[in-house]
Design a protein around this motif. Structure first.
Motif, mmCIF file in Angstrom:
data_model
loop_
_atom_site.group_PDB
_atom_site.id
_atom_site.type_symbol
_atom_site.label_atom_id
_atom_site.label_comp_id
_atom_site.label_asym_id
_atom_site.label_seq_id
_atom_site.Cartn_x
_atom_site.Cartn_y
_atom_site.Cartn_z
ATOM 1 N N LYS A 3 20.512 -47.543 90.122
ATOM 2 C CA LYS A 3 20.558 -47.781 91.570
ATOM 3 C C LYS A 3 20.695 -49.268 91.872
ATOM 4 C CE LYS A 3 18.189 -43.672 93.116
ATOM 5 N NZ LYS A 3 17.117 -43.101 93.910
ATOM 6 N N ASN A 4 19.954 -50.099 91.152
ATOM 7 C CA ASN A 4 20.057 -51.546 91.360
ATOM 8 C C ASN A 4 21.428 -52.071 90.971
ATOM 9 O OD1 ASN A 4 17.521 -51.920 92.431
ATOM 10 N ND2 ASN A 4 16.576 -52.333 90.459
ATOM 11 N N PHE A 5 21.981 -51.545 89.877
ATOM 12 C CA PHE A 5 23.313 -51.972 89.438
ATOM 13 C C PHE A 5 24.336 -51.749 90.540
ATOM 14 C CE2 PHE A 5 27.466 -50.897 87.660
ATOM 15 C CZ PHE A 5 27.757 -52.069 86.984
ATOM 16 N N PHE A 6 24.331 -50.542 91.101
ATOM 17 C CA PHE A 6 25.328 -50.238 92.124
ATOM 18 C C PHE A 6 25.023 -50.929 93.450
ATOM 19 C CE2 PHE A 6 26.350 -47.029 89.028
ATOM 20 C CZ PHE A 6 27.732 -47.108 89.031
ATOM 21 N N LYS A 7 23.771 -51.152 93.728
ATOM 22 C CA LYS A 7 23.404 -51.860 94.954
ATOM 23 C C LYS A 7 23.827 -53.326 94.884
ATOM 24 C CE LYS A 7 19.456 -52.943 97.863
ATOM 25 N NZ LYS A 7 17.997 -52.820 98.019
ATOM 26 N N GLU A 8 23.621 -53.956 93.724
ATOM 27 C CA GLU A 8 23.874 -55.389 93.580
ATOM 28 C C GLU A 8 25.260 -55.729 93.037
ATOM 29 O OE1 GLU A 8 20.665 -56.878 91.228
ATOM 30 O OE2 GLU A 8 19.146 -56.069 92.594
ATOM 31 N N THR A 9 25.753 -54.933 92.087
ATOM 32 C CA THR A 9 26.993 -55.277 91.393
ATOM 33 C C THR A 9 28.212 -54.546 91.941
ATOM 34 O OG1 THR A 9 25.684 -55.658 89.401
ATOM 35 C CG2 THR A 9 28.053 -55.479 89.119
ATOM 36 N N CYS A 10 28.056 -53.280 92.285
ATOM 37 C CA CYS A 10 29.186 -52.465 92.745
ATOM 38 C C CYS A 10 28.846 -51.744 94.049
ATOM 39 C CB CYS A 10 29.560 -51.446 91.684
ATOM 40 S SG CYS A 10 30.148 -52.155 90.161
ATOM 41 N N PRO A 11 28.569 -52.477 95.096
ATOM 42 C CA PRO A 11 28.146 -51.828 96.341
ATOM 43 C C PRO A 11 29.239 -50.993 97.015
ATOM 44 C CG PRO A 11 28.471 -54.165 96.694
ATOM 45 C CD PRO A 11 28.616 -53.922 95.220
ATOM 46 N N THR A 12 30.483 -51.185 96.636
ATOM 47 C CA THR A 12 31.573 -50.430 97.265
ATOM 48 C C THR A 12 31.958 -49.172 96.498
ATOM 49 O OG1 THR A 12 33.236 -51.760 96.127
ATOM 50 C CG2 THR A 12 32.545 -52.510 98.327
ATOM 51 N N SER A 13 31.249 -48.876 95.427
ATOM 52 C CA SER A 13 31.534 -47.665 94.651
ATOM 53 C C SER A 13 31.245 -46.438 95.498
ATOM 54 C CB SER A 13 30.663 -47.630 93.395
ATOM 55 O OG SER A 13 30.760 -46.374 92.770
ATOM 56 N N PRO A 14 32.230 -45.527 95.643
ATOM 57 C CA PRO A 14 31.997 -44.325 96.443
ATOM 58 C C PRO A 14 30.898 -43.411 95.887
ATOM 59 C CG PRO A 14 34.338 -44.637 96.064
ATOM 60 C CD PRO A 14 33.613 -45.617 95.191
ATOM 61 N N LEU A 15 30.798 -43.301 94.565
ATOM 62 C CA LEU A 15 29.802 -42.409 93.975
ATOM 63 C C LEU A 15 28.393 -43.005 93.952
ATOM 64 C CD1 LEU A 15 31.527 -40.830 90.833
ATOM 65 C CD2 LEU A 15 30.996 -39.752 92.999
ATOM 66 N N GLN A 16 28.320 -44.308 93.790
ATOM 67 C CA GLN A 16 27.044 -45.007 93.653
ATOM 68 C C GLN A 16 26.230 -44.489 92.462
ATOM 69 O OE1 GLN A 16 25.697 -47.750 95.637
ATOM 70 N NE2 GLN A 16 27.919 -47.823 95.818
ATOM 71 N N ARG A 17 26.935 -44.121 91.410
ATOM 72 C CA ARG A 17 26.306 -43.683 90.167
ATOM 73 C C ARG A 17 27.358 -43.732 89.067
ATOM 74 N NH1 ARG A 17 28.123 -38.699 88.783
ATOM 75 N NH2 ARG A 17 28.919 -37.361 90.430
ATOM 76 N N PHE A 18 26.894 -43.682 87.819
ATOM 77 C CA PHE A 18 27.807 -43.607 86.695
ATOM 78 C C PHE A 18 28.347 -42.185 86.575
ATOM 79 C CE2 PHE A 18 25.017 -47.155 85.317
ATOM 80 C CZ PHE A 18 25.986 -48.139 85.279
ATOM 81 N N ALA A 19 29.550 -42.050 86.089
ATOM 82 C CA ALA A 19 30.132 -40.729 85.865
ATOM 83 C C ALA A 19 29.365 -40.019 84.759
ATOM 84 C CB ALA A 19 31.603 -40.851 85.484
ATOM 85 N N ASP A 20 29.210 -38.723 84.921
ATOM 86 C CA ASP A 20 28.530 -37.896 83.940
ATOM 87 C C ASP A 20 29.519 -37.511 82.834
ATOM 88 O OD1 ASP A 20 26.140 -36.254 83.247
ATOM 89 O OD2 ASP A 20 27.571 -34.612 83.495
ATOM 90 N N VAL A 21 29.014 -37.299 81.639
ATOM 91 C CA VAL A 21 29.868 -36.932 80.503
ATOM 92 C C VAL A 21 30.681 -35.677 80.821
ATOM 93 C CG1 VAL A 21 29.855 -36.167 78.100
ATOM 94 C CG2 VAL A 21 28.359 -38.020 78.819
#
Length: 50
Positions: A3-21
């Motif tokens: 959550k911190n990664f996407f909040k701070e590093t990739c705030p424009t990511s539509p998913l706001q999470r890593f893709a699942d396998v």
């Protein structure tokens, strides 16, 4: 951490999470199937829109 990664590093990511396998596997299965025949020469990114 995610959550911190996407909040701070990739705030424009539509998913706001890593893709699942399984999401990656689904994409690979699609492109290996006859359903993808109209898709020729395209670069396929499975990154959630980053």
């Amino acid at each position: 951490m995610e959550k911190n990664f996407f909040k701070e590093t990739c705030p424009t990511s539509p998913l706001q999470r890593f893709a699942d396998v399984s999401e990656i596997a689904d994409t690979v299965a699609y492109y290996a199937s006859p359903l993808s025949s109209p898709t020729n020469g395209a670069s396929i990114r499975v990154d959630g829109g980053i």
